[in-house]
Scaffold this motif. Structure first.
Motif, PDB file in Angstrom:
ATOM      1  N   TYR A  51      32.845  44.580  35.333  1.00 25.19           N
ATOM      2  CA  TYR A  51      34.198  44.074  35.592  1.00 25.19           C
ATOM      3  C   TYR A  51      34.632  43.145  34.465  1.00 25.19           C
ATOM      4  CZ  TYR A  51      37.959  41.574  37.992  1.00 25.19           C
ATOM      5  OH  TYR A  51      39.156  40.998  38.323  1.00 25.19           O
ATOM      6  N   LEU A  52      33.751  42.206  34.085  1.00 24.58           N
ATOM      7  CA  LEU A  52      34.095  41.240  33.046  1.00 24.58           C
ATOM      8  C   LEU A  52      34.227  41.924  31.697  1.00 24.58           C
ATOM      9  CD1 LEU A  52      31.688  38.359  34.085  1.00 24.58           C
ATOM     10  CD2 LEU A  52      34.172  38.369  34.317  1.00 24.58           C
ATOM     11  N   PRO A 105      46.800  36.767  42.033  1.00 20.33           N
ATOM     12  CA  PRO A 105      45.717  36.848  41.051  1.00 20.33           C
ATOM     13  C   PRO A 105      44.321  37.005  41.651  1.00 20.33           C
ATOM     14  CG  PRO A 105      46.236  34.560  41.496  1.00 20.33           C
ATOM     15  CD  PRO A 105      47.140  35.384  42.373  1.00 20.33           C
ATOM     16  N   GLY A 106      44.175  37.164  42.981  1.00 20.29           N
ATOM     17  CA  GLY A 106      42.812  37.143  43.508  1.00 20.29           C
ATOM     18  C   GLY A 106      42.536  38.013  44.715  1.00 20.29           C
ATOM     19  N   ASN A 155      39.150  38.519  48.759  1.00 22.99           N
ATOM     20  CA  ASN A 155      40.254  37.645  49.150  1.00 22.99           C
ATOM     21  C   ASN A 155      39.978  36.278  48.546  1.00 22.99           C
ATOM     22  OD1 ASN A 155      42.432  36.393  50.298  1.00 22.99           O
ATOM     23  ND2 ASN A 155      41.789  36.654  52.414  1.00 22.99           N
ATOM     24  N   GLY A 156      40.471  36.067  47.338  1.00 22.26           N
ATOM     25  CA  GLY A 156      40.121  34.855  46.613  1.00 22.26           C
ATOM     26  C   GLY A 156      38.665  34.938  46.167  1.00 22.26           C
ATOM     27  N   GLN A 157      37.857  33.983  46.603  1.00 17.74           N
ATOM     28  CA  GLN A 157      36.426  33.972  46.300  1.00 17.74           C
ATOM     29  C   GLN A 157      35.595  34.471  47.475  1.00 17.74           C
ATOM     30  OE1 GLN A 157      35.012  33.274  43.265  1.00 17.74           O
ATOM     31  NE2 GLN A 157      37.127  33.197  42.515  1.00 17.74           N
ATOM     32  N   LEU A 197      34.346  34.479  40.701  1.00 17.31           N
ATOM     33  CA  LEU A 197      35.054  35.683  40.277  1.00 17.31           C
ATOM     34  C   LEU A 197      36.276  35.308  39.434  1.00 17.31           C
ATOM     35  CD1 LEU A 197      34.955  37.649  43.644  1.00 17.31           C
ATOM     36  CD2 LEU A 197      33.550  38.060  41.628  1.00 17.31           C
ATOM     37  N   PRO A 198      36.517  36.029  38.351  1.00 14.24           N
ATOM     38  CA  PRO A 198      37.679  35.727  37.501  1.00 14.24           C
ATOM     39  C   PRO A 198      38.959  36.211  38.163  1.00 14.24           C
ATOM     40  CG  PRO A 198      36.570  37.667  36.685  1.00 14.24           C
ATOM     41  CD  PRO A 198      35.720  37.159  37.821  1.00 14.24           C
ATOM     42  N   PRO A 199      40.113  35.726  37.727  1.00  9.31           N
ATOM     43  CA  PRO A 199      41.388  36.194  38.281  1.00  9.31           C
ATOM     44  C   PRO A 199      41.610  37.675  37.985  1.00  9.31           C
ATOM     45  CG  PRO A 199      41.680  34.171  37.008  1.00  9.31           C
ATOM     46  CD  PRO A 199      40.301  34.663  36.723  1.00  9.31           C
ATOM     47  N   ILE A 200      42.282  38.340  38.912  1.00 14.50           N
ATOM     48  CA  ILE A 200      42.714  39.722  38.682  1.00 14.50           C
ATOM     49  C   ILE A 200      44.091  39.627  38.039  1.00 14.50           C
ATOM     50  CG2 ILE A 200      43.102  41.981  39.733  1.00 14.50           C
ATOM     51  CD1 ILE A 200      41.439  41.035  42.109  1.00 14.50           C
TER      52      ILE A 200
END
Length: 270
Positions: free
Chosen positions: A4-5, A92-93, A111-113, A139-142
């Protein structure tokens, strides 16, 4: 999460260097003729999704939902009797994926973190072979680190080839192949080299069928509906009774397990 990253980082550098490249003196975006061109087809199919993830977007949509059916995955065919897939994303998450698994579906949601997946029994089976990872992963922002205005240049960074028309779903569709310009493809990691997409664009200028290929991976998806919105309903992100929490370190492995799972045809009904 490494995949993902890596993909997010690759997209960042791709657009960053691509904007610099296309902004050089003497290099301009393709003209915008009155008749639809393959480049405009690619723009209408791809840009709305990127814009929803932009910061800030040029429009009001920050979320989208795609529903359809998996036609083929990693060379394994899926029939129409398999459950549909559903992808919901809200920057964003928030992200929710429902994917066919045998006769049923597996759903994974961020859902967020907080992460959950269902049904719990199937999820435990899929994750059983993955070693325990860090429980403190953030987790980084989407979200893309570009504005919607900047992303408007992105289609000009693509190599688009028209492949004529072909019927799909009872209607004629314009078929186009989309790749990155060779100058930019070299910026991607080696495992993403060779990325290509084939799109079937319906008369409403929406993708009706999508084929994606890169070394070691391929998928063909039939798109039944696409929806853009400022926000998706709150219940989209709520776990059902048979859900279980998933550590962030196992989210990518769960997605990879679903993506590598061979299609098992459900038994026919007498």
């Amino acid at each position: 999460m490494k995949a993902y990253l890596r993909l997010e980082t690759s997209l960042f550098f791709l657009i960053f260097f691509g904007v610099l490249w296309i902004s050089r003196p003497g290099v301009a975006a393709p003209p915008n003729p009155a008749a639809p061109s393959p480049e405009q087809d690619a723009q209408s199919a791809i840009l709305p999704f990127l814009d929803a993830l932009a910061s800030p977007p040029s429009g009001s949509a920050r979320a989208f939902q795609i529903t359809g059916r998996v036609e083929a995955l990693a060379g394994h065919s899926f029939g129409t009797d398999f459950p549909p897939f559903d992808l919901s994303v809200e920057a964003p998450g928030r992200m929710r994926v429902q994917f066919p698994h045998g006769q049923n579906s597996v759903t994974a949601c961020r859902n967020g973190q907080k992460l959950w997946a269902s049904p719990a029994a199937t999820v435990r089976e899929l994750l059983a072979r993955q070693p325990q990872g860090s429980q403190n992963l953030t987790l980084p922002p989407i979200q893309l680190p570009f504005s919607g205005t900047q992303l408007a240049l992105f289609p000009a960074l693509l190599q688009v080839d028209a492949k004529g028309e072909a019927p799909f779903g009872g209607v004629p569709c314009r078929v186009i192949d989309v790749r990155l310009l060779p100058q930019l493809a070299r910026l991607l990691p080696s495992d993403l080299d060779g990325w290509a997409m084939r799109l079937w664009i319906n008369p409403q200028n929406r993708p009706a069928r999508v084929g994606i290929q890169r070394p070691g991976a391929s998928a063909v998806l039939q798109i039944e509906s696409i929806r853009f919105a400022a926000n998706l309903p709150a219940e989209t992100w709520q776990p059902p009774a048979d859900a279980m929490e998933v550590p962030p370190s196992k989210l990518a492995f769960l997605f990879e397990s679903l993506g590598q799972r061979k299609a098992v045809r459900p038994p026919s009904t007498p």
